[in-house]
Design a protein around this motif. Structure first.
Motif, short mmCIF file in Angstrom:
data_model
loop_
_atom_site.label_atom_id
_atom_site.label_comp_id
_atom_site.label_asym_id
_atom_site.label_seq_id
_atom_site.Cartn_x
_atom_site.Cartn_y
_atom_site.Cartn_z
N GLU A 72 -26.44 35.54 62.79
CA GLU A 72 -27.76 36.14 62.89
C GLU A 72 -28.14 36.38 64.34
O GLU A 72 -27.71 35.66 65.24
CB GLU A 72 -28.84 35.24 62.25
CG GLU A 72 -28.62 34.89 60.81
CD GLU A 72 -28.00 33.53 60.62
OE1 GLU A 72 -28.20 32.93 59.54
OE2 GLU A 72 -27.33 33.06 61.56
N SER A 73 -28.99 37.36 64.54
CA SER A 73 -29.54 37.63 65.86
C SER A 73 -30.88 38.32 65.69
O SER A 73 -31.22 38.79 64.60
CB SER A 73 -28.59 38.50 66.70
OG SER A 73 -28.39 39.75 66.06
N GLY A 115 -33.99 36.93 66.53
CA GLY A 115 -35.16 36.07 66.50
C GLY A 115 -35.81 35.96 67.87
O GLY A 115 -35.28 36.44 68.87
N LEU A 170 -34.33 41.31 62.47
CA LEU A 170 -33.20 40.41 62.46
C LEU A 170 -31.96 41.14 61.97
O LEU A 170 -32.05 42.03 61.12
CB LEU A 170 -33.46 39.21 61.54
CG LEU A 170 -34.73 38.40 61.82
CD1 LEU A 170 -34.79 37.20 60.86
CD2 LEU A 170 -34.80 37.95 63.25
N CYS A 173 -27.75 40.43 60.77
CA CYS A 173 -26.75 39.46 60.35
C CYS A 173 -25.42 40.19 60.26
O CYS A 173 -25.24 41.07 59.40
CB CYS A 173 -27.12 38.84 59.01
SG CYS A 173 -25.84 37.77 58.31
N VAL A 198 -37.03 28.96 60.84
CA VAL A 198 -35.65 29.34 61.11
C VAL A 198 -35.21 30.25 59.98
O VAL A 198 -35.36 29.90 58.81
CB VAL A 198 -34.72 28.12 61.22
CG1 VAL A 198 -33.28 28.57 61.46
CG2 VAL A 198 -35.18 27.20 62.34
N TYR A 256 -32.25 32.34 58.01
CA TYR A 256 -30.81 32.31 57.74
C TYR A 256 -30.42 33.50 56.88
O TYR A 256 -31.14 33.86 55.95
CB TYR A 256 -30.45 31.05 56.96
CG TYR A 256 -30.77 29.75 57.65
CD1 TYR A 256 -32.00 29.14 57.47
CD2 TYR A 256 -29.82 29.11 58.44
CE1 TYR A 256 -32.30 27.93 58.09
CE2 TYR A 256 -30.11 27.90 59.06
CZ TYR A 256 -31.34 27.33 58.88
OH TYR A 256 -31.62 26.13 59.49
N THR A 262 -31.58 31.69 62.98
CA THR A 262 -32.24 32.18 64.19
C THR A 262 -33.72 31.86 64.10
O THR A 262 -34.35 32.05 63.05
CB THR A 262 -32.00 33.70 64.38
OG1 THR A 262 -32.52 34.11 65.64
CG2 THR A 262 -32.62 34.54 63.27
N GLN A 263 -34.27 31.36 65.18
CA GLN A 263 -35.66 30.91 65.19
C GLN A 263 -36.59 32.11 65.37
O GLN A 263 -36.39 32.93 66.28
CB GLN A 263 -35.89 29.91 66.31
CG GLN A 263 -37.33 29.45 66.47
CD GLN A 263 -37.80 28.55 65.34
OE1 GLN A 263 -37.09 27.63 64.94
NE2 GLN A 263 -39.00 28.81 64.82
#
Length: 128
Positions: free
Chosen positions: A6-7, A9, A20, A22, A93, A95, A122-123
């Motif tokens: 993931e990216s 956040g 986001l 994935c 978070v 996912y 990812t937060q």
């Protein structure tokens, strides 16, 4: 070996947007439904949005309907979550996860047990 990464956040003010991503590898991504889940401390992981393997159906959690949109690009082995009008209660978070059933035409499952591969998370933090 299947990997989901993931990216996207980060920290955003209420009312803002994030997207986001994935990225999947190690399996024929296009044959499996994908889901975005979120989790906060002390709470169970909940489905935010899910999409069938071929994009023919989507599901959303009640709290995000009309604000979040899930999509996928099977040519890029990537699933996206566009999040608009973010609220502090969206802080969690996030996912991504892959369904365990090949080319399922079931409604997208809200049950985390249905998914057998998970990203690291990812937060997302939304400030008021």
């Amino acid at each position: 070996q299947v990997q989901l990464v993931e990216s996207g956040g980060g920290l955003v003010q209420a009312g803002g947007s994030l997207r986001l991503s994935c990225a999947a590898s190690g399996r024929t991504f296009s044959n499996y439904a994908m889901g975005w889940f979120r989790q906060t401390p002390g709470k169970e992981r909940e489905l935010v949005a899910g999409i069938r393997w071929n994009g023919s159906g989507t599901s959303y959690g009640d709290s995000v309907k009309g604000r979040f949109t899930i999509s996928r690009d099977n040519a890029k082995n990537t699933v996206y979550l566009q999040m608009n009008d973010l609220k502090p209660e969206d802080t969690a978070v996030y996912y991504c996860a892959a369904d365990r059933i090949y080319q399922s035409y079931d409604p997208v499952s809200y049950d985390p047990v249905r998914y057998n591969y998970w990203g690291q998370g990812t937060q997302v933090t939304v400030s008021s």
